[in-house]
Every structure is written in structure tokens, then in C-alpha cells.
Design an enzyme around this catalytic site. Sequence first.
Site, PDB file in Angstrom:
ATOM      1  N   MET A  14       3.201 -62.676  10.283  1.00 46.98           N
ATOM      2  CA  MET A  14       3.850 -61.424  10.680  1.00 46.98           C
ATOM      3  C   MET A  14       5.358 -61.620  10.675  1.00 46.98           C
ATOM      4  SD  MET A  14       1.270 -60.140  13.734  1.00 46.98           S
ATOM      5  CE  MET A  14       0.932 -61.785  14.403  1.00 46.98           C
ATOM      6  N   MET A  15       6.046 -60.826   9.836  1.00 44.65           N
ATOM      7  CA  MET A  15       7.490 -60.957   9.696  1.00 44.65           C
ATOM      8  C   MET A  15       8.190 -60.712  11.031  1.00 44.65           C
ATOM      9  SD  MET A  15       8.141 -61.916   6.670  1.00 44.65           S
ATOM     10  CE  MET A  15       9.907 -61.655   6.597  1.00 44.65           C
ATOM     11  N   GLN A  66       2.820 -68.874   4.125  1.00 41.99           N
ATOM     12  CA  GLN A  66       2.586 -67.733   3.249  1.00 41.99           C
ATOM     13  C   GLN A  66       3.786 -67.527   2.341  1.00 41.99           C
ATOM     14  OE1 GLN A  66       2.589 -63.355   4.201  1.00 41.99           O
ATOM     15  NE2 GLN A  66       0.431 -63.524   3.623  1.00 41.99           N
ATOM     16  N   CYS A  96       1.379 -57.063   1.487  1.00 40.30           N
ATOM     17  CA  CYS A  96       2.484 -56.386   2.161  1.00 40.30           C
ATOM     18  C   CYS A  96       2.931 -55.156   1.363  1.00 40.30           C
ATOM     19  CB  CYS A  96       3.657 -57.343   2.340  1.00 40.30           C
ATOM     20  SG  CYS A  96       5.066 -56.587   3.204  1.00 40.30           S
ATOM     21  N   LYS A 136      -4.108 -63.519   0.567  1.00 34.24           N
ATOM     22  CA  LYS A 136      -4.331 -62.423   1.519  1.00 34.24           C
ATOM     23  C   LYS A 136      -4.064 -61.124   0.784  1.00 34.24           C
ATOM     24  CE  LYS A 136      -3.337 -60.816   6.213  1.00 34.24           C
ATOM     25  NZ  LYS A 136      -2.853 -59.445   6.022  1.00 34.24           N
ATOM     26  N   ASN A 208      -9.578 -58.871   8.151  1.00 34.41           N
ATOM     27  CA  ASN A 208      -8.364 -58.599   8.912  1.00 34.41           C
ATOM     28  C   ASN A 208      -8.185 -57.093   9.010  1.00 34.41           C
ATOM     29  OD1 ASN A 208      -4.965 -58.353   8.044  1.00 34.41           O
ATOM     30  ND2 ASN A 208      -5.612 -59.070  10.049  1.00 34.41           N
ATOM     31  N   GLY A 209      -7.556 -56.653  10.126  1.00 32.67           N
ATOM     32  CA  GLY A 209      -7.229 -55.246  10.278  1.00 32.67           C
ATOM     33  C   GLY A 209      -7.896 -54.611  11.477  1.00 32.67           C
ATOM     34  N   ARG A 231      -1.548 -58.190  15.209  1.00 29.87           N
ATOM     35  CA  ARG A 231      -0.706 -57.749  16.324  1.00 29.87           C
ATOM     36  C   ARG A 231      -1.306 -58.040  17.693  1.00 29.87           C
ATOM     37  NH1 ARG A 231      -0.299 -51.819  14.522  1.00 29.87           N
ATOM     38  NH2 ARG A 231      -2.130 -52.488  13.329  1.00 29.87           N
TER      39      ARG A 231
END
Length: 330
Positions: A14-15, A66, A96, A136, A208-209, A231
Site C-alpha cells: 500500500m503506497m 513489489q 494499480c 498481483k 484480495n479485496g 486497509r
Amino acid sequence: MELDTHATLSVAPMMDWTDRHCRAFHRVMSRRTLLYTEMVTAAALVRGGAVHLLDFDAAEHPVALQLGGSDPLELARATALAVERGYAEVNLNVGCPSDRVQSGHFGAVLMEQPDLVARCVAEMINAAGDVPVTVKCRIGVDDQTPEEVLPDFLARIRDAGVRRVTVHARKAWLQGLSPKENRDIPPLDYELVYRMATAFPDLHLSINGGITTLDEVAGHLRHMKGVMVGRAAYHDPAAILMRADTRIFGAESDPCPTRHDAVLAMVPHIEAHLDAGGKLGQVTRHMLGTFAGQPGARGWRRTLSEGATRPGAGIDVLHEALSCVTEAAA
């Protein structure tokens, strides 16, 4: 423990969030969960010489890098740099949706060019030696039909040598939705990802998600070999990670019985960072969600966020914030 076993549960790249301080905090709560760096572009490493972006502490292991990019040879060179520095895995970002990433021609837009992705991962695998190269991705982008696109995409990268893939169970809309909206608005299609796990038994597929609890992780693991949490693992890390080693990985014990223990376990890392000239807030900003949903959580967040901005803020701020919550907070 095999890396595929660690990938039973992972924390998403996560950026601006999953930097080395965030990973240090997550690691004190779970010894087994696979952690990812923020995305680093291959161009920054190869053309920009920004190899400091690869810095990490051995205590973070297992940790994966990543990469973002679409030039096969450049990605191979970046992969070699990552392998030299001891990363346990190198992952290619094909998920992304941000405008900046699209303009650099990588991320989710690559779902439209599976042959290019296959060439990229083939070169990365050649450069990686024994270190696994993973992907991913999304289930599709824009007007693609995921039921058609995703199995074809998975087959092509499998044939190029990839053995582990994480699938974000949403489409990405490259036009009309912001990156934030792309995390919430496109509907989740878990069932499609489950079908891919059945159709590709030779792949280690993670889902994921929208996954927010350890109960949900356990539920998905009835269908999948792995689960990646994003998150939720950042905003309430203890809820995801503090019981993960025993519940998900079958360990005899978890490293931190309580959230208090997790905070105190970070003291050596924070002191080393301060001794090296770093600022308290660079570490503690990742710890604000430690007591999410617990009595005293507001006082913890306020004391820590305000105190960390004071000139010369030190470890005493952490202890002051900790006094706002009871030691029973689990």
C-alpha cells in the site's frame, strides 16, 4: 517454513503506508504473515539509481518487494537488485489503477496486454534464481469480461513460469474512477476467483479485496490457498495480525498477547530510529490504529499524533499515549 505457507496470509502493498516502519510494527504482531513493500518502480531503481528504496531490516522477513514497470529487461535488472538485497519474493504490480501508473504504462492497464506481462515475468524469473516471482492483478479492466480475461491471463503467466498470484476480486475502471473509488465501487466477485482456484490447481492463488476480519480470512481459506488483506490490516492491525500465527498458521502461541505488548515491542525499533536522526512520527503514524474499537482509543490517537509533532519528540510520547488505554486491551 515454505514461502507459499507464509503466503496463506499476507498484508497488501500500500503506497505511503507499508514502509519499513509499518512492516516492523506488523511483524511484532505476526511472525508468519507475508509482508509487502510499497510499490517501487523498476525505472527508479535502474535508471534513477534509487536503490535506497530497497532498504529493509532482516527482522521484517518474510518480506516481498513489489515492482511497477512494463519493460521486461528493466524489470529483470530491478529484480536482480532485489535478490541481491535479500528479498524473499519479487512481485509485479498488474493491479494499480492510478493515472500516474497508467501514464507510466504499468499497473492495471497491463491486464490488456497479457503477452507483455508474460514476457516481463519470464525475464524477471530468469533474473531471480531461486527467489519466486509473483503477480498481483485485477479480475479485469474497463469493458473486459472477467470470466474470459482472467483465465486467459492466468494461463499465460503460468506458462511463463509464475506459480503464485494474488487476485484483487474487482475490476479496475481506468477511466472515470479514482484509485480510491476503484477500491470500493466496482463490485467484488469472490466466486469468480474461487473458480480460478479450482481451474488452476497448480497455482497458489490468493484472494484480495474487501476483507476486513480474521473470520473472513478463515472463510476464504476454505476456497483459496491464500488471502491478502489491505486497509483493514493497516487501520486495525491487531484485529488481523495479533492472532494470525495461532489461528491461521497453527503456531503454538502468538508473539504479542495484547495490544499493549505490541506497542512496547516497538520501543527498540523506535529508539534505534530516533538515535539515527529519525522523527518519532515517521514510525508512530503507522500505530494510530493499534487500539481501534478499544476504550481509550481516541486518547491514544490524539496524544500520539499531537505529541509526535513536537520538536524533539521522544519515546516518552509513546508511553504517555499508552497511559490512555488499559493494559487489558487485547
